[in-house]
Scaffold this active site. Sequence first.
Site, PDB file in Angstrom:
ATOM      1  CE1 TYR A 148      -3.816   1.982   0.528  1.00 35.43           C
ATOM      2  CE2 TYR A 148      -3.453   2.852   2.589  1.00 35.43           C
ATOM      3  CZ  TYR A 148      -3.665   2.457   1.530  1.00 35.43           C
ATOM      4  OH  TYR A 148      -5.220   3.860   1.365  1.00 35.43           O
TER       5      TYR A 148
ATOM      6  CE  LYS B 138      -6.817   3.031  -1.723  1.00 33.42           C
ATOM      7  NZ  LYS B 138      -7.079   4.271  -0.242  1.00 33.42           N
TER       8      LYS B 138
HETATM    9  C1  LIG Z   1      -5.197   7.095   1.433  1.00 34.95           C
HETATM   10  C2  LIG Z   1      -5.716   7.431  -0.204  1.00 34.95           C
HETATM   11  O1  LIG Z   1      -6.743   7.217  -0.350  1.00 34.95           O
HETATM   12  C3  LIG Z   1      -4.855   8.232  -0.790  1.00 34.95           C
HETATM   13  O2  LIG Z   1      -3.755   8.601  -0.512  1.00 34.95           O
HETATM   14  O3  LIG Z   1      -5.359   8.758  -1.748  1.00 34.95           O
HETATM   15 MG   LIG Z   2      -7.656   7.478  -2.636  1.00 34.69          MG
END
Ligand SMILES: CC(=O)C(=O)O
Ligand SMILES: [Mg+2]
Length: 633
Positions: A116, A188
């Site tokens: 992530y 995600k």
């Molecule tokens: C965490 C997230 O969704 C972003 O940084 O766009």
């Molecule tokens: Mg985001």
Amino acid sequence: MSDDKHKRAGKYSHLPLSTSGPIDCAVKGTVLLNTPYFNRGSAHTLEERNEFNLTGLLPQRVQTLEQQVARAYEQYSTRPDDLAKNTFLTSLKEQNLVLYYKLLQDHLKEMFSVVYTPTEGEAIENFSRLFRRPEGCFLNIEDLDRVSHDLAQWGRPEDIDYIVVSDGEEILGIGDQGTGGILISVAKLVLTTLCAGIHPNRTLPVVLDCGTDNEKLLNDDLYLGLRQKRVRGEKYDKFVDNFIQAARTLFPKAYIHFEDFGLSNARRILETYRPKIPCFNDDVQGTGCVTLAAVMAALHVSKQKLSDVKIVIFGAGTAGVGIADQIRDAISDEKGVSKEDAAKQIWLIDRPGLLTTKTEGLSTAQQLYTKEEGEWDSKERSLLSVVQAVQPNVLIGTSTVPKAFTEDIVRAMAAHADRPIILPLSNPTRLHEAVPADLLRWTDGRALVATGSPFDPVRGPWGPDGADVEIDVAECNNSVVFPGIGLGAVLARATRVTDRMLVAAVRGLAALSPALRDDPTAPLLPGVDRVREVSVRVAREVVRAAVQEGVATEKSIPDTDFGDEGGDGEKARELDDWIREQMWDPVYRPMRRVEPAGASRYAKAELKVVGSLEKVEDKEARKEEVVEKEAGR
Ligand SMILES: CC(=O)C(=O)O
Ligand SMILES: [Mg+2]
Ligand SMILES: NC(=O)C1=CN([C@@H]2O[C@H](COP(=O)(O)OP(=O)(O)OC[C@H]3O[C@@H](n4cnc5c(N)ncnc54)[C@H](O)[C@@H]3O)[C@@H](O)[C@H]2O)C=CC1
């Protein structure tokens, strides 16, 4: 818990999404080994090897999942940097899904930031260079009429529970990444499985390729997306609508999660579709929910009420205004005042400085927070001046401006607030408005801090009598909450995601904040080590709210009519068991051979193995390509 689930004859194993009991499999031999959902490599038992025609295809020794995890971890550890580790994990996912998720689960803290933010951001920037195999659905704005056809490649009506879709315009703080945005949808979805047990074979990552305004990509021969400027306006809206209509028709049960759309589209799209379908914008709503939960936990520590505090948000874009809205609604509820009155406690700052009634070009959503121009006539509107004038208790950064929270600003805030609540939320790590160590140093350890990407704990002389203490810094990222919200909405088969469901999610998350333990070094939000517990709790609240709102359509939901008993009551436990039974876990369940003909009613899943199908030349083998999906049995 998950092992128990697979050992006991589940009370709820009859549920449509039950994930205990045997897995039916209609493929064998090399097709099976090339299907990540079925392949167990060296862990296939002797019986499975005989039954599924695997003898001769595997070395003789039968290993356990634990042994495989140990080997995979050793391989992972030899990769020289985080991006190489990310690539390693991607290939593991393409080989063996159970092993991939088990490895992640066993090394969650270490690997979370690799799959992530921030490393996934790097992988997205390098998408066209690292590309090996497609991991999701690529839709083309120049082929509007094929949207439904192309989406239909991915399964049949019962197959998909959860879709993440991005148009790649505003990815994780690194801007327009065009078709590389597919990887934010993929990442995600990995988190929905890892954190909330959404079935990995019942999800669909999508990118809407509308072109890109990223010059570097446009000039890159290797770029894999449409090499043209982003299409906007009517054609863009038609494209989005074609996608939504096709997704609704093809996968009527699917929950649609919007991710990383650009500022001009994110909220507009959400507002168009929210009243009609079960959809959710993570950057607006997920970020709003997690940040409100962090603020509520911090206010527990500072012994204040939401209705008494002043909040400054720096960066009034998708995330900033999403956060403002969630906090505003909570203030309005707590105080019993209108949303307009509640908005008076929130100050938004963007490129022109403080947003006032004279600021031009504001969206309707931003306008609600503008301050009277007259009040600010003779005043500076920079962040420092606003902090000095307003004396906020809470300062939130969603600006992508690194180091924007300077020592001057933080000290000015700490001069008035006993426990300044400071949340630099911009990703990736290098874009944070401040780092926790500085915030704590400048405030003598008084700041209550949470950050958008993970940071190590900070040590300093802030304990009793100047003793050194280590302060844990929470990651305030929508990843803490969106998996649980999605799980609740999917299991309830909610027809909408209502405001009340979001408020319920915040309540569920806030109840698990370690800061409620009154330990001054505890983080404001639960860490990744508790993700599944958090998701169950959030899902419980979301399901209950969906039932109360009359938007839940699933018939098997147990009685949700109970008070806020903190998880101890029988009905709450029953609901939690119902949720857990339907969460997918990375374990090797017994495999049951079904004949392709007999499995025809499972044929809907065949396209999930499209990658491996392409390798099968033999016509006979193609007949065997029908793969069961466990859910929907
Ligand atoms: C965490 C997230 O969704 C972003 O940084 O766009
Ligand atoms: Mg985001
Ligand atoms: N921690 C979390 O869960 C989340 C973090 N984010 C992060 O928040 C940041 C913003 O994301 P979005 O809201 O989606 O982007 P956005 O582009 O919609 O919003 C950014 C806003 O910051 C403003 N801005 C830029 N430079 C500025 C300056 N010098 N002074 C004041 N304002 C300035 C822009 O005009 C824009 O309104 C990104 O880094 C993103 O990764 C976003 C969603 C969730």
